[in-house]
Design a protein around this motif. Structure first.
Motif, PDB file in Angstrom:
ATOM      1  N   LEU A 172      -1.217  10.098  -4.230  1.00 35.95           N
ATOM      2  CA  LEU A 172       0.103  10.725  -4.071  1.00 35.95           C
ATOM      3  C   LEU A 172       1.213   9.686  -4.038  1.00 35.95           C
ATOM      4  CD1 LEU A 172       0.727  13.724  -3.903  1.00 35.95           C
ATOM      5  CD2 LEU A 172       1.005  13.489  -1.430  1.00 35.95           C
ATOM      6  N   ASP A 173       0.892   8.452  -3.656  1.00 35.78           N
ATOM      7  CA  ASP A 173       1.813   7.299  -3.671  1.00 35.78           C
ATOM      8  C   ASP A 173       2.974   7.481  -2.689  1.00 35.78           C
ATOM      9  OD1 ASP A 173       3.153   4.974  -4.277  1.00 35.78           O
ATOM     10  OD2 ASP A 173       3.103   5.252  -6.433  1.00 35.78           O
ATOM     11  N   GLY A 174       4.211   7.722  -3.138  1.00 39.44           N
ATOM     12  CA  GLY A 174       5.338   7.902  -2.239  1.00 39.44           C
ATOM     13  C   GLY A 174       6.085   6.636  -1.890  1.00 39.44           C
ATOM     14  N   GLY A 175       5.809   5.510  -2.567  1.00 36.21           N
ATOM     15  CA  GLY A 175       6.526   4.266  -2.286  1.00 36.21           C
ATOM     16  C   GLY A 175       7.923   4.267  -2.879  1.00 36.21           C
ATOM     17  N   GLY A 176       8.691   3.239  -2.534  1.00 35.26           N
ATOM     18  CA  GLY A 176      10.055   3.092  -3.031  1.00 35.26           C
ATOM     19  C   GLY A 176      10.191   1.858  -3.890  1.00 35.26           C
ATOM     20  N   PHE A 177      11.339   1.743  -4.551  1.00 41.07           N
ATOM     21  CA  PHE A 177      11.575   0.618  -5.453  1.00 41.07           C
ATOM     22  C   PHE A 177      11.507  -0.702  -4.685  1.00 41.07           C
ATOM     23  CE2 PHE A 177      14.113  -2.483  -7.683  1.00 41.07           C
ATOM     24  CZ  PHE A 177      13.739  -2.300  -8.997  1.00 41.07           C
ATOM     25  N   GLY A 178      10.694  -1.618  -5.155  1.00 41.38           N
ATOM     26  CA  GLY A 178      10.588  -2.934  -4.562  1.00 41.38           C
ATOM     27  C   GLY A 178       9.582  -3.032  -3.445  1.00 41.38           C
ATOM     28  N   ASN A 179       9.064  -1.888  -2.953  1.00 35.07           N
ATOM     29  CA  ASN A 179       8.060  -1.958  -1.882  1.00 35.07           C
ATOM     30  C   ASN A 179       6.925  -0.987  -2.150  1.00 35.07           C
ATOM     31  OD1 ASN A 179       9.403   0.412  -1.370  1.00 35.07           O
ATOM     32  ND2 ASN A 179       9.686   0.045   0.815  1.00 35.07           N
ATOM     33  N   ASP A 180       6.474  -1.004  -3.397  1.00 35.56           N
ATOM     34  CA  ASP A 180       5.386  -0.123  -3.789  1.00 35.56           C
ATOM     35  C   ASP A 180       4.531  -0.834  -4.837  1.00 35.56           C
ATOM     36  OD1 ASP A 180       3.854   2.220  -3.969  1.00 35.56           O
ATOM     37  OD2 ASP A 180       4.983   2.916  -5.701  1.00 35.56           O
ATOM     38  N   GLY A 181       3.225  -0.794  -4.652  1.00 39.53           N
ATOM     39  CA  GLY A 181       2.322  -1.338  -5.651  1.00 39.53           C
ATOM     40  C   GLY A 181       2.300  -2.849  -5.681  1.00 39.53           C
ATOM     41  N   ASN A 182       2.047  -3.398  -6.869  1.00 35.46           N
ATOM     42  CA  ASN A 182       1.901  -4.839  -7.034  1.00 35.46           C
ATOM     43  C   ASN A 182       3.241  -5.488  -7.358  1.00 35.46           C
ATOM     44  OD1 ASN A 182      -0.934  -4.848  -6.649  1.00 35.46           O
ATOM     45  ND2 ASN A 182      -1.227  -4.151  -8.747  1.00 35.46           N
ATOM     46  N   ILE A 183       3.489  -6.622  -6.729  1.00 35.11           N
ATOM     47  CA  ILE A 183       4.683  -7.424  -6.982  1.00 35.11           C
ATOM     48  C   ILE A 183       4.281  -8.622  -7.839  1.00 35.11           C
ATOM     49  CG2 ILE A 183       6.662  -8.573  -5.943  1.00 35.11           C
ATOM     50  CD1 ILE A 183       6.337  -5.622  -5.128  1.00 35.11           C
ATOM     51  N   SER A 240       8.834  14.363   2.700  1.00 34.93           N
ATOM     52  CA  SER A 240       9.065  13.124   1.954  1.00 34.93           C
ATOM     53  C   SER A 240       8.620  13.300   0.502  1.00 34.93           C
ATOM     54  CB  SER A 240       8.296  11.973   2.595  1.00 34.93           C
ATOM     55  OG  SER A 240       8.755  11.746   3.922  1.00 34.93           O
ATOM     56  N   SER A 241       9.361  12.653  -0.393  1.00 38.66           N
ATOM     57  CA  SER A 241       9.050  12.744  -1.814  1.00 38.66           C
ATOM     58  C   SER A 241       7.693  12.107  -2.094  1.00 38.66           C
ATOM     59  CB  SER A 241      10.123  12.027  -2.629  1.00 38.66           C
ATOM     60  OG  SER A 241      11.389  12.616  -2.412  1.00 38.66           O
ATOM     61  N   PHE A 242       7.058  12.588  -3.157  1.00 40.32           N
ATOM     62  CA  PHE A 242       5.804  11.967  -3.564  1.00 40.32           C
ATOM     63  C   PHE A 242       5.905  11.543  -5.025  1.00 40.32           C
ATOM     64  CE2 PHE A 242       4.793  16.336  -4.939  1.00 40.32           C
ATOM     65  CZ  PHE A 242       4.176  16.117  -6.167  1.00 40.32           C
ATOM     66  N   GLY A 243       4.877  10.851  -5.468  1.00 44.48           N
ATOM     67  CA  GLY A 243       4.826  10.356  -6.838  1.00 44.48           C
ATOM     68  C   GLY A 243       5.178   8.887  -6.917  1.00 44.48           C
ATOM     69  N   SER A 244       5.068   8.335  -8.127  1.00 44.01           N
ATOM     70  CA  SER A 244       5.414   6.935  -8.351  1.00 44.01           C
ATOM     71  C   SER A 244       6.925   6.779  -8.343  1.00 44.01           C
ATOM     72  CB  SER A 244       4.840   6.460  -9.692  1.00 44.01           C
ATOM     73  OG  SER A 244       3.437   6.627  -9.724  1.00 44.01           O
ATOM     74  N   THR A 245       7.388   5.635  -7.895  1.00 42.27           N
ATOM     75  CA  THR A 245       8.823   5.415  -7.766  1.00 42.27           C
ATOM     76  C   THR A 245       9.495   5.295  -9.128  1.00 42.27           C
ATOM     77  OG1 THR A 245      10.504   4.025  -6.715  1.00 42.27           O
ATOM     78  CG2 THR A 245       8.605   2.912  -7.638  1.00 42.27           C
ATOM     79  N   LEU A 254       0.845  -1.186   0.000  1.00 43.24           N
ATOM     80  CA  LEU A 254       0.000   0.000   0.000  1.00 43.24           C
ATOM     81  C   LEU A 254       0.887   1.245   0.000  1.00 43.24           C
ATOM     82  CD1 LEU A 254      -2.715  -1.086   2.583  1.00 43.24           C
ATOM     83  CD2 LEU A 254      -2.775  -1.261   0.094  1.00 43.24           C
ATOM     84  N   PRO A 255       0.594   2.221  -0.853  1.00 46.09           N
ATOM     85  CA  PRO A 255       1.431   3.423  -0.916  1.00 46.09           C
ATOM     86  C   PRO A 255       1.341   4.228   0.372  1.00 46.09           C
ATOM     87  CG  PRO A 255      -0.515   3.648  -2.311  1.00 46.09           C
ATOM     88  CD  PRO A 255      -0.498   2.245  -1.841  1.00 46.09           C
ATOM     89  N   PRO A 256       2.459   4.664   0.930  1.00 44.35           N
ATOM     90  CA  PRO A 256       2.442   5.324   2.248  1.00 44.35           C
ATOM     91  C   PRO A 256       1.759   6.683   2.236  1.00 44.35           C
ATOM     92  CG  PRO A 256       4.644   5.379   1.303  1.00 44.35           C
ATOM     93  CD  PRO A 256       3.829   4.480   0.428  1.00 44.35           C
ATOM     94  N   LEU A 257       1.711   7.369   1.083  1.00 47.85           N
ATOM     95  CA  LEU A 257       1.083   8.686   1.021  1.00 47.85           C
ATOM     96  C   LEU A 257      -0.310   8.627   0.409  1.00 47.85           C
ATOM     97  CD1 LEU A 257       4.109  10.897  -0.077  1.00 47.85           C
ATOM     98  CD2 LEU A 257       3.178  10.580   2.228  1.00 47.85           C
ATOM     99  N   GLY A 258      -0.853   7.429   0.275  1.00 50.32           N
ATOM    100  CA  GLY A 258      -2.186   7.300  -0.272  1.00 50.32           C
ATOM    101  C   GLY A 258      -2.170   6.848  -1.712  1.00 50.32           C
ATOM    102  N   PRO A 259      -3.306   6.383  -2.212  1.00 54.14           N
ATOM    103  CA  PRO A 259      -3.359   5.782  -3.550  1.00 54.14           C
ATOM    104  C   PRO A 259      -3.105   6.762  -4.677  1.00 54.14           C
ATOM    105  CG  PRO A 259      -5.568   6.030  -2.630  1.00 54.14           C
ATOM    106  CD  PRO A 259      -4.626   6.373  -1.534  1.00 54.14           C
TER     107      PRO A 259
END
Length: 963
Positions: free
Chosen positions: A442-453, A526-531, A435-440
């Protein structure tokens, strides 16, 4: 399974109707021994019959003039061996367990008497290894099922072997990767039922070095071979992890299980507001049974694992007043953590005019605020921690998921005593979701731990063994290995940027799955957007044909074989496909004063300092691995066995199937500001458009552009001959000395996407847009149309309209030595084994190796001079109009020496154990590649990013004890 892949498998199976004369025995064993009378005199011509206790399979042979009998290959399992001869009673040896890749010696003594009488021996043969000079450890089904395993991942059990060590942070470290005798973890070779089970994609986004992982209950056993193993094995120079799935038997057998973990007894993390959730439910079953007794058998298993785990993150979000343009809080050091108050200045002016509105310091007037920026800032969640401070003021507990569904099915058919066939298919699917830490949005996830794997693996094998005579047999084996892995950002299929007022963010057919926001770095929050480096989408298809023959000639057991692997893998991993923006506080600061400027203020004023964007390009790489070998296991006499082998490995350099790759190599002297090199592109892409900006840079830096006929652009090494020798000498019935030496080539190690030649211009590239230097009273940002116009509203609109290839600047280069030098290792060992009783034995070994031509990644375009950090060092590069380069060279070296000891007790009286100790010393100048996923991290079994592996360090002394 996709229809196209199923079709390819069926076509390959159809090849079986053609005649092949070969066999592969990676998952089998052998039985040999000497038939004597009770005085020790040899008995030639004795009839020896073996019977598999579980399947009823039988085979008969005769002892030769030296009394020696041999059965090879044999499926692993428990057998009985009966020997008979005229004027002697028959002798039956029971409980003969053939293990994977074991050459077991069972001597049989015949007692004079009537042939109709039978002497039965029920004691299992001794533990002593007297037929091979290799170093390894078999993990039986009892060991696999009884060792406690977090997640029931049996690969971790391999680390109980001597000479192994956990790989600290390797690509598959979270799923059991290990180092064997100082080798890189990526040099291990995973084999399942005799066929390839290795990950060949460039970045191991599945988090493991293997494709499928059957549940422990499904395994018959596996063996870890770490040194001086048979010439049958190639592929890489590390350990061989050789696993076999159970088959059906004449008895119905199976089991079921369920394992449960939850949050109830978990301790709360020190920085968590609540106890993060952890719920795991792992369940499954196996079943094996006969369809036709002694003839046709079925075995299957299935397992599911459902994991929900809390992921606690501490972030920094803007305060409520900041969202309104009020930054007065920066004047309070107690809230900012700064040593002094932070003052803001009028954007862009650099004239010393403080920012204020209606007399309020550090406050924007509404007319100065960019509405798109303000709307985006309001999408940040509100602070919930740290007492009103401007940092570490938001803690989020997200419930992420990691689910697995897998199954295996196997059919075995004993058509006759001369023909055995089996087929097995394995399916492994482990999707995850962060789950994106800043919401669906704004996102804010990092490489390998954001979105669907994405993690979907399949493995198939078909084998047919035919025994022509008791001394000649063959098996044809076909294998197929498929993997689809990667990461997909939230909103990948939604053009969400446009709905928020962000213009110029590419989306559409030329940028598949490129939805989401640009990656925006804002100083102070913290940065926002898709990783970045998303979407990552990787596939592999490996087709394998194994083709071997076994011939018993007196006291020689001869093996001949070939191995053909077609390895294909594709990669989609653009670095910055939605672009990146940087708001660092430059434009609200006084460059001549400290404690000024703030990134959030720059963002509200839409003053962008730096941007970059990549095109989106998918590489499709392919190459062949071809090998052949000869192995002679020579039983010289009852005490001495010699293993002689020779293997040839050919590793074809990979090529892009469309010719979409390029390479450079240095051709002349280099120095500060001067050099000479060649830039090569395959002829098949001679018509691919190249912007004159790039060719001008090449000419300016004395780099010649050439189109060549070799699609791989580099040349393979064709002299990879690997001799192997092993000696085993039985001092007496309780003691044996073994020694071995061999050369092992490791040419299939994946080194990541960063040095991949498909990342070169004009196929994959990145455009950068830095802001100009500030001067008095003028500090323009790239949001200004005169300097690129990369604002929040416009984005990369201009650049996309004119073509991204027209905006390259200081491009990076990928290259390689023109002539490959295949990495190789020289292994050697000397071992002494003592048997205290038939079920308890101790082994003491010296094991060492040296490795040469390891892949390393120097930068031939590094600056040739040490400069003041304030001076731009670009002009001191040999090719000053190009950036740093990813270059593959084959100059690395390493060595390893160790003392290895183990004490092993076979199951008897309800007890078995394995205790091992390793003292080792490793030196090398070739650490594994770093950052090949773009951020230097890889996923572990809980889908968390971890640092890369530097455990094989330049100086490394270790001691390790396992029990």
């Amino acid at each position: 399974m996709k229809l196209s892949r199923l079709g390819m498998i069926l076509v390959a199976i159809a090849v079986l109707v053609a005649p092949f004369s070969a066999r592969a025995q990676q998952d089998s064993g052998a039985l040999t021994g000497v038939v004597t009378d009770t005085s020790g005199a040899i008995v030639p011509g004795a009839t020896v019959t073996i019977t598999n206790n579980d399947t009823g399979f039988t085979s008969t042979s005769k002892s030769d003039s030296g009394g020696v009998y041999t059965f090879s290959p044999l499926r692993i399992g428990v057998y009985s061996v009966t020997a008979s001869a005229p004027s002697f009673e028959s002798t039956k040896q029971e409980n003969v367990t053939i293990q994977v890749q074991e050459r077991l010696s069972v001597n049989i003594a015949l007692k004079p008497g009537a042939v109709t009488e039978t002497v039965t021996v029920t004691t299992a043969p001794p533990l002593l290894q007297t037929e091979s000079g290799s170093v390894g450890q078999v993990m039986t089904a009892q060991t696999i099922n009884h060792v406690p395993l977090n997640g029931r991942n049996w690969v971790y059990i391999a680390q109980l072997s001597t000479g192994t060590d956990p790989s600290n942070g390797s690509r598959g470290g979270g799923k059991g990767d290990f180092e064997a005798n100082g080798q890189r973890a990526e040099q291990n070779n995973f084999i399942l039922d005799g066929v390839d089970n290795n990950v060949n994609v460039v970045d191991f986004a599945n988090g493991a070095s293997y494709v499928v992982q059957p549940p422990p209950d499904a395994l018959s056993e596996f063996k870890v071979q770490t040194s001086d193993y048979s010439a049958e094995f190639g592929h890489s120079a590390g350990a061989v992890v050789n696993a076999t799935i159970k088959s059906g038997t004449n008895e119905i057998h199976g089991d079921a299980w369920e394992y449960l973990r939850n949050t109830v007894l978990d301790a709360k993390n020190f920085n968590a507001l609540t106890n993060p959730n952890y719920h795991e439910n792992q369940f499954g079953a196996t079943l094996g049974f006969p369809i036709l007794k002694n003839k046709l058998f079925f075995f299957g298993d299935t397992q599911a694992n459902r994991i929900i785990f809390g992921n606690t993150q501490t972030l920094t979000v803007p305060t409520p007043l900041m969202r309104q343009g009020n930054f007065s809080v920066l004047l309070s050091p107690s809230l900012t953590g700064a040593a002094q108050p932070i003052y803001l200045y009028e954007p862009n002016k650099q004239n010393g005019q403080l920012l204020q509105c209606n007399g309020q310091q550090n406050v924007f007037c509404s007319s100065q605020i960019d509405k798109v920026a303000q709307n985006l800032l309001n999408l940040y969640p509100m602070p919930n921690a740290n007492g009103g401070k401007t940092f570490n003021n938001y803690i989020v507990n997200a419930n992420d998921s990691d689910n697995t569904f897998q199954w295996d099915t196997r059919m075995d058919w004993n058509a006759t005593n001369s023909d055995q066939t089996f087929a097995r298919f394995s399916y492994y699917h482990e999707p995850g979701n962060y789950l994106p830490p800043l919401g669906p949005i704004l996102d804010g996830g990092g490489f390998g731990n954001d979105g669907n794997i994405i993690n979907l693996g399949e493995n198939f094998v078909l084998s047919e063994t035919h025994v022509f005579t008791p001394t000649l047999s063959n098996e044809f084996r076909f294998g197929y290995n498929y993997l689809h892995d990667g990461y997909v950002q939230p909103n990948a299929n939604t053009d969400i940027a446009a709905t928020l007022g962000l213009g110029g963010i590419p989306y559409g057919p030329d940028f598949p799955q490129n939805g989401g926001l640009p990656n925006v770095s804002i100083g102070g929050v913290s940065s926002f957007g898709s990783t970045t480096f998303y979407v990552t989408d990787e596939h592999e298809n490996v087709f394998q044909i194994l083709d071997n023959v076994t011939k018993v000639a007196g006291n020689h057991t001869l093996h001949f074989g070939v191995n053909f692997q077609s390895v294909r893998f594709s990669t989609l991993q653009p670095p910055y496909p939605r672009g990146t923006y940087s708001f660092n506080g430059t434009y609200t600061s006084n460059l001549n004063a400290a404690f000024t400027g703030y990134g959030v203020a720059d963002f509200l004023a839409d003053q962008n300092n730096f941007a970059q964007i990549s095109n989106e390009f998918q590489n499709g790489d392919a190459h062949w691995y071809r090998a052949g070998y000869f192995q002679d296991d020579w039983r010289v006499n009852n005490k001495l066995t010699v293993n002689l082998g020779l293997r040839y490995d050919y590793y074809q350099p990979y090529k892009d199937v469309g010719g979409y790759q390029a390479s450079y190599y240095v051709t002349g002297a280099e120095g500060p500001g001067f050099g000479q090199a060649t830039y090569e592109i395959p002829e098949q892409q001679k018509s691919f458009p190249i912007n004159s900006l790039f060719t001008n840079l090449l000419a300016k830096d004395n780099i010649s552009l050439q189109y060549v006929s070799n699609p791989a652009l580099i040349n393979a090494q064709k002299t990879n001959f690997a001799p192997r020798i092993g000696v085993s000498y039985a001092i007496d019935e309780n003691d044996v000395v073994r020694a071995g030496f061999g050369i092992f080539y490791g040419g299939l190690e994946s080194t990541g996407y960063y040095p991949n030649l498909g990342e070169n211009y004009p196929f994959q590239f990145t455009d950068t847009f830095p802001a100009p230097n500030c001067v008095a009273n003028n500090c323009p940002s790239i949001s200004d149309p005169a300097y690129g116009g990369v604002s929040l509203e416009n984005g990369f609109t201009t650049q996309l309209a004119e073509g991204l290839a027209n905006f390259i600047s200081t491009p990076a280069l990928r290259g390689s030595d023109q002539n490959t030098k295949t990495p190789y290792t020289e292994d050697y060992n000397l071992s002494f084994e003592h048997q205290f009783n038939p079920n308890l034995a101790m082994t003491l070994s010296y094991v060492g190796d040296v490795s040469r031509h390891l892949q390393v990644f120097p930068d031939p375009n590094n600056p040739f001079a040490l400069t003041n950090p304030s001076i731009n060092s670009q002009i001191y590069r040999p090719f000053p109009d190009f950036g740093g380069t990813a270059y593959t060279s084959y100059e690395g070296e390493s060595n390893y020496n160790s003392l290895q000891a183990k004490l092993q007790k076979r199951m008897s009286h309800g007890l078995n154990f394995l205790a091992s100790y390793t003292w080792s010393h490793a030196l090398d100048d070739a650490p594994p590649p770093l950052g090949s996923t773009g951020d230097g991290g890889y996923r572990n079994n809980n889908l968390l990013p971890i640092p890369y592996d530097y455990s094989n360090s330049p100086f490394d002394v270790r001691q390790r004890f396992t029990f």
